[in-house]
Design a protein around this motif. Structure first.
Motif, PDB file in Angstrom:
ATOM      1  N   ALA A 122       0.834  -1.199   0.000  1.00  0.00           N
ATOM      2  CA  ALA A 122       0.000   0.000   0.000  1.00  0.00           C
ATOM      3  C   ALA A 122       0.861   1.238   0.000  1.00  0.00           C
ATOM      4  N   ASP A 123       0.297   2.320  -0.555  1.00  0.00           N
ATOM      5  CA  ASP A 123       0.986   3.610  -0.518  1.00  0.00           C
ATOM      6  C   ASP A 123      -0.060   4.713  -0.668  1.00  0.00           C
ATOM      7  N   ILE A 174      -3.527   9.031   8.147  1.00  0.00           N
ATOM      8  CA  ILE A 174      -2.467   9.768   7.428  1.00  0.00           C
ATOM      9  C   ILE A 174      -2.044   9.064   6.135  1.00  0.00           C
ATOM     10  N   GLY A 175      -2.765   7.989   5.770  1.00  0.00           N
ATOM     11  CA  GLY A 175      -2.445   7.272   4.536  1.00  0.00           C
ATOM     12  C   GLY A 175      -1.339   6.244   4.773  1.00  0.00           C
ATOM     13  N   LEU A 209      -5.774   6.839  16.248  1.00  0.00           N
ATOM     14  CA  LEU A 209      -4.720   7.134  17.240  1.00  0.00           C
ATOM     15  C   LEU A 209      -3.340   6.773  16.706  1.00  0.00           C
ATOM     16  N   THR A 210      -3.248   5.642  16.010  1.00  0.00           N
ATOM     17  CA  THR A 210      -1.972   5.227  15.401  1.00  0.00           C
ATOM     18  C   THR A 210      -2.087   5.141  13.883  1.00  0.00           C
ATOM     19  N   SER A 211      -3.174   5.665  13.321  1.00  0.00           N
ATOM     20  CA  SER A 211      -3.493   5.458  11.901  1.00  0.00           C
ATOM     21  C   SER A 211      -3.479   3.969  11.551  1.00  0.00           C
ATOM     22  N   PRO A 248     -12.485   7.429   3.606  1.00  0.00           N
ATOM     23  CA  PRO A 248     -11.135   7.337   3.030  1.00  0.00           C
ATOM     24  C   PRO A 248     -10.072   7.907   3.973  1.00  0.00           C
ATOM     25  N   PRO A 249      -8.803   7.635   3.700  1.00  0.00           N
ATOM     26  CA  PRO A 249      -7.746   8.300   4.472  1.00  0.00           C
ATOM     27  C   PRO A 249      -7.964   9.814   4.450  1.00  0.00           C
ATOM     28  N   LEU A 250      -7.631  10.475   5.561  1.00  0.00           N
ATOM     29  CA  LEU A 250      -7.865  11.926   5.648  1.00  0.00           C
ATOM     30  C   LEU A 250      -7.020  12.694   4.639  1.00  0.00           C
ATOM     31  N   VAL A 251      -5.961  12.053   4.146  1.00  0.00           N
ATOM     32  CA  VAL A 251      -5.048  12.747   3.230  1.00  0.00           C
ATOM     33  C   VAL A 251      -5.454  12.603   1.764  1.00  0.00           C
ATOM     34  N   ILE A 252      -6.605  12.041   1.496  1.00  0.00           N
ATOM     35  CA  ILE A 252      -7.039  11.880   0.094  1.00  0.00           C
ATOM     36  C   ILE A 252      -7.087  13.261  -0.587  1.00  0.00           C
ATOM     37  N   SER A 253      -6.590  13.313  -1.836  1.00  0.00           N
ATOM     38  CA  SER A 253      -6.538  14.596  -2.562  1.00  0.00           C
ATOM     39  C   SER A 253      -7.825  14.784  -3.372  1.00  0.00           C
ATOM     40  N   LYS A 254      -7.998  15.991  -3.911  1.00  0.00           N
ATOM     41  CA  LYS A 254      -9.190  16.249  -4.729  1.00  0.00           C
ATOM     42  C   LYS A 254      -9.206  15.368  -5.981  1.00  0.00           C
ATOM     43  N   THR A 255      -8.044  15.154  -6.580  1.00  0.00           N
ATOM     44  CA  THR A 255      -7.989  14.292  -7.769  1.00  0.00           C
ATOM     45  C   THR A 255      -8.390  12.860  -7.411  1.00  0.00           C
TER      46      THR A 255
END
Ligand code: PXG
Length: 455
Positions: A42-43, A67-68, A292-294, A426-433
């Motif tokens: 995963a990334d 945080i992904g 807490l630990t993602s 989704p992960p909180l860091v998901i981008s608009k794209t």
């Protein structure tokens, strides 16, 4: 639903699963016949399976990878701590720096007056801890009859006996029974249960069920009310706007404790640190885990208010604890995770940029013939699949949700099905794209599901 395997290693892993692995919440015959999908790496917001398929993880693992994936800082924090002090317990008047630094850091981000934490290995253990602590608290206050916990039907509070008893999942209660002294009230799920009431009327009605239950059980017997700010596993159930204010009004009238289960809503999912902050609720205790630990390492806990700690201090030993309470490696990872959430201003980005965008794009799916409602808040969303948009009637016995989940899997998107409700977190860091990709894939899968249902 699954596509045939081409990588011979996939079959080997599936054979290992069939021969040796009992997975959670699984039908063992089905799992054995079909074999699990094997996730290998995963990334960011993406997963890869053993067949080389790239999948957008619309569920952040299981509501946890805030945080992904692929953040080396967390791996480095774990590695450093493992080399320095891989384990020591926090029993018998000992502690270690990571657990203390994490306790202090949590006090900085939790609501005012909540300055202590009891660490556990999971959210379920956090709720187990809560049950014992709350009953002990009232006994110390000379009110040992205050034992009953009021919870909600279709709430989820974990899978230990206390957790599943606090939860309102009938399928869990049916297997092995429940802990005594826990009673349930209806959930604020307007789309599914609101009937002819408006959402606002239904929110008031659902909140009033708390008061009704307190009076039925007797205030002198009620220890606490527990609820998720937004029910996650129950289907991303966002209460009508009238619900939490009415609950707060009722809680103010009676001498009972309020427990917020923040396992899903905590650590930024609503754009605030906790769902309680979002709604302006004032809990006495909060269960935490996941974000807490993602999810990089297991850890949970129970945040305890000063008012409760003051009483616990009068009671001698609190006879409770887990080998891994405050595990140093987990604490080091949690500290690094919270540092990233803070330094990279991830909550601000969610609140101001990506959550409004996700919510706007998701709602475009409301025009789809299969969709009865789209709702969401922060980085949470739900899509209700229906046969009739105006009556909210379902495709009974067709398993629309499971059909849709299968199409999602096969088209590179993880969405969970709770009955016929499709949910995302989704992960909180998901981008608009990446949000655009999620919504495009979701629409495609809705089309494919509708074709199947009409065939
Ligand atoms: N409370 C809440 C609100 C949860 O969502 C727990 C407690 C228990 O946490 P642990 O760490 O003990 O699992 C949870 C867990 C799903 C699903 O299918 C959700 C959870 C766990 C497993 C599956 O949505 N939430």
């Amino acid at each position: 639903m699954t596509t045939p395997n081409t990588n011979p290693q996939t079959q080997q892993w599936q054979a290992m699963s069939r021969d040796h692995h009992l997975a959670p919440f699984s039908d063992y015959q089905q799992l054995s016949d079909t074999g699990p999908r094997i996730i290998t790496n995963a990334d960011g917001v993406y997963l890869w399976d053993s067949e080389g398929n790239k999948i957008l993880d619309g569920m952040a693992g299981l509501w946890c990878v805030a945080i992904g994936y692929g953040r080396d800082e967390l791996a480095d924090a774990a590695s450093k701590q493992m080399k320095q002090l891989p384990f020591y317990n926090t029993f018998f008047m000992t502690a270690h720096p990571p657990v203390l630094e994490l306790a202090k850091t949590l006090a900085e981000i939790t609501p005012a007056g909540m300055n202590h934490v009891f660490f556990t290995g999971s959210g379920s253990e956090g709720n187990d801890t809560m049950l014992r602590m709350v009953r002990h608290y009232w006994a110390l206050k000379g009110q040992p009859n205050k034992q009953v916990i009021i919870s909600r039907l279709n709430g989820y509070h974990g899978s230990t006996f206390a957790g599943s008893s606090l939860g309102g999942m009938q399928g869990m209660h049916d297997q092995g029974g429940v802990v005594p002294g826990i009673v349930h009230i209806p959930q604020p799920y307007w789309f599914g249960e609101g009937g002819d009431m408006s959402p606002e009327q239904f929110g008031i009605w659902a909140a009033e069920q708390l008061e009704k239950k307190i009076l039925e059980v007797g205030e002198a017997n009620v220890a606490a009310f527990i609820a998720e700010p937004i029910q996650g596993a129950g289907g991303v159930i966002i209460p009508p706007d009238s619900y939490w204010p009415k609950i707060r009004e009722i809680l103010a009238k009676y001498d009972i404790l309020f427990v917020a289960d923040e396992v899903i809503c905590g650590f930024g999912r609503t754009g605030e640190w906790f769902g309680s902050d979002y709604y302006g609720n004032k809990p006495d205790l909060m269960t935490i885990a996941k974000g807490l630990t993602s999810g990089y390492i297991p850890m949970g806990g129970l945040i305890v208010s000063d008012k409760i700690v003051a009483v616990l201090k009068t009671g001698g030993d609190f006879n409770h604890g887990f080998t891994y309470s405050g595990h140093p490696v987990a604490a080091a990872v949690a500290l690094e995770n919270i540092r990233i959430l803070r330094d990279e201003k991830i909550l601000e980005q969610v609140r101001e940029q990506t959550a409004p965008y996700l919510q706007k794009r998701l709602r475009e799916l409301a025009d789809h013939p299969l969709v009865g409602e789209v709702r969401g808040l922060g980085m949470l969303g739900a899509i209700e699949l229906v046969k009739n948009k105006s009556t909210r009637a379902r495709y009974t016995d067709k398993g629309a949700g499971m059909i849709c989940r299968g199409h999602c899997f096969n088209n590179g998107l993880i969405m969970r099905a709770v009955g016929d409700t499709m949910i995302i977190a989704p992960p909180l860091v998901i981008s608009k794209t990446e949000i655009d990709e999620l919504v495009t894939k979701a629409r495609l899968c809705l089309d494919l599901t509708l074709q199947d249902l009409q065939a």
